[in-house]
Design an enzyme around this catalytic site. Structure first.
Site, short mmCIF file in Angstrom:
data_model
loop_
_atom_site.label_atom_id
_atom_site.label_comp_id
_atom_site.label_asym_id
_atom_site.label_seq_id
_atom_site.Cartn_x
_atom_site.Cartn_y
_atom_site.Cartn_z
N VAL A 106 0.85 -1.19 0.00
CA VAL A 106 0.00 0.00 0.00
C VAL A 106 0.88 1.24 0.00
O VAL A 106 2.04 1.21 0.39
CB VAL A 106 -0.94 0.02 1.22
CG1 VAL A 106 -2.00 -1.07 1.11
CG2 VAL A 106 -0.15 -0.14 2.52
N ARG A 121 -3.53 2.77 -12.74
CA ARG A 121 -4.28 4.01 -13.02
C ARG A 121 -5.56 3.55 -13.69
O ARG A 121 -5.53 3.00 -14.79
CB ARG A 121 -3.49 4.95 -13.92
CG ARG A 121 -4.19 6.30 -14.13
CD ARG A 121 -3.34 7.25 -14.96
NE ARG A 121 -3.86 8.61 -14.89
CZ ARG A 121 -4.76 9.13 -15.73
NH1 ARG A 121 -5.23 8.40 -16.72
NH2 ARG A 121 -5.19 10.37 -15.58
N TYR A 174 -6.70 3.53 -21.80
CA TYR A 174 -6.58 2.56 -20.71
C TYR A 174 -6.34 1.16 -21.27
O TYR A 174 -5.42 0.45 -20.83
CB TYR A 174 -7.84 2.60 -19.86
CG TYR A 174 -7.91 1.56 -18.77
CD1 TYR A 174 -7.14 1.67 -17.62
CD2 TYR A 174 -8.75 0.45 -18.89
CE1 TYR A 174 -7.21 0.71 -16.62
CE2 TYR A 174 -8.83 -0.50 -17.89
CZ TYR A 174 -8.06 -0.36 -16.75
OH TYR A 174 -8.12 -1.32 -15.77
N SER A 183 -18.67 -11.14 -10.46
CA SER A 183 -18.77 -10.70 -9.07
C SER A 183 -17.37 -10.67 -8.46
O SER A 183 -16.47 -11.41 -8.86
CB SER A 183 -19.66 -11.64 -8.27
OG SER A 183 -19.04 -12.90 -8.08
#
Length: 329
Positions: free
Chosen positions: A41, A82, A151, A216
């Site tokens: 992180v 990103r 992207y 999901s």
């Protein structure tokens, strides 16, 4: 069988571990894996599952240094990116995506190989395949990519670079291209749909007969966890979905049931909606609502023995419960 079929013991490092997919993946790996799971992180105080180890990671980019984060790591699951945005404010979106999603990914992968990482699992995007399919003509994992937007181009270029790193270093690479992901805590378009339905807003989307694949969060992290371990996943590309394709109208009706609401869907002909969207400059939005995008997951079943474990309605109910709980706070 691969030379690496024996049980692995080194740590699994998950980048983007406090994101929508990353956090769920860390939680899943903590319960399904006997080996250490490390959350990479940007901030030391990032909100993570209680049992997760954490390492502060650099910002993704071509000059990022990952040596300290990669110590003792045998597998990297790269979920940081990103992300795709509808209206990008930067002057050169392609360059911005390439800086992070392409150059940043390849810097991490190169350093991972140098550090002795055995396997690198890359969370890519169905946008590498393209933006839409004809009904019944699903994308497959091994057909030529046709990315359209910046992207998708950046993710495709990252995939190509990763496969080159694999050829040059022997580090195994697994590429996973999810379709639209939904689940507890989902944002963006799915959250907007739930807000409209929960408020009883009439929507002109009652006559759309397209087909779209979704996945999901539970099914996605289950599949990625399998790709961490399975010897037959090495150096392969996989598409992932729930295995049941829905029309936009069908999705809204089933989402409404999960929310305990009655959907107010007005049956406007799709051609009229497409014309209105064009006049309003919203053609990309109309494409997602009216067009089809299907994927074939037969490769996952045949090569890895994987079947989606969570049915669509069960996943929608979990998504709706979380949404309604947040609304009550």
């Amino acid at each position: 069988m691969s030379d690496h079929a024996a049980p692995a013991t080194g740590a699994i490092l998950v980048t983007g571990a406090n994101g929508f997919v990353g956090r769920a993946l860390v939680e899943h790996l903590l319960t399904s894996q006997p080996r250490p799971v490390i959350a990479a992180v940007r901030q030391a105080d990032a909100d993570l599952p209680p049992k997760a180890s954490r390492r502060v990671a650099p910002a993704l980019g071509p000059t990022a240094q990952w040596a300290s984060a990669l110590k003792g790591v045998e597998c990297v699951v790269h979920a940081a990116a990103r992300v795709h945005v509808m209206q990008d404010a930067v002057a050169d979106p392609l360059q911005a995506f390439r800086q992070v999603n392409t150059a940043g990914t390849l810097a991490l992968a190169t350093q991972a190989a140098q550090a002795g990482v055995r396997r690198f699992v890359f969370i890519s995007s169905i946008k590498v395949n393209g933006e839409q399919t004809l009904p019944g003509q699903a994308f497959t994992a091994d057909q030529p990519p046709q990315p359209v937007d910046p992207y998708g181009v950046s993710k495709h270029e990252a995939e190509q670079g990763l496969l080159q790193v694999a050829r040059e270093t022997g580090m195994e690479v697994v590429i996973v291209r999810p379709v639209l992901v939904y689940g507890p805590g989902v944002g963006a378009n799915v959250a907007s749909m739930m807000r409209w339905l929960a408020r009883g807003v009439p929507l002109p989307l009652g006559a759309i007969d397209n087909r779209r694949s979704l996945v999901s969060l539970a099914n996605l992290v289950d599949f990625v966890a399998l790709c961490v371990e399975h010897p037959c996943a090495a150096n392969q590309v996989f598409l992932v979905s729930d295995g049941e394709d829905l029309s936009t109208t069908g999705l809204l009706r089933r989402m409404s049931r999960a929310l305990g609401r009655r959907a107010l869907l007005i049956p406007i002909p799709p051609a009229c909606l497409a014309l209105m969207a064009r006049v309003l400059g919203k053609t990309p939005v109309a494409q997602r609502l009216l067009g089809s995008l299907q994927v074939d997951i037969e490769k996952n079943k045949q090569r890895l023995g994987w079947q989606p474990a969570v049915p669509v309605d069960v996943a929608l109910q979990a998504t709706a419960r979380h949404f309604l709980e947040l609304q009550r706070r």
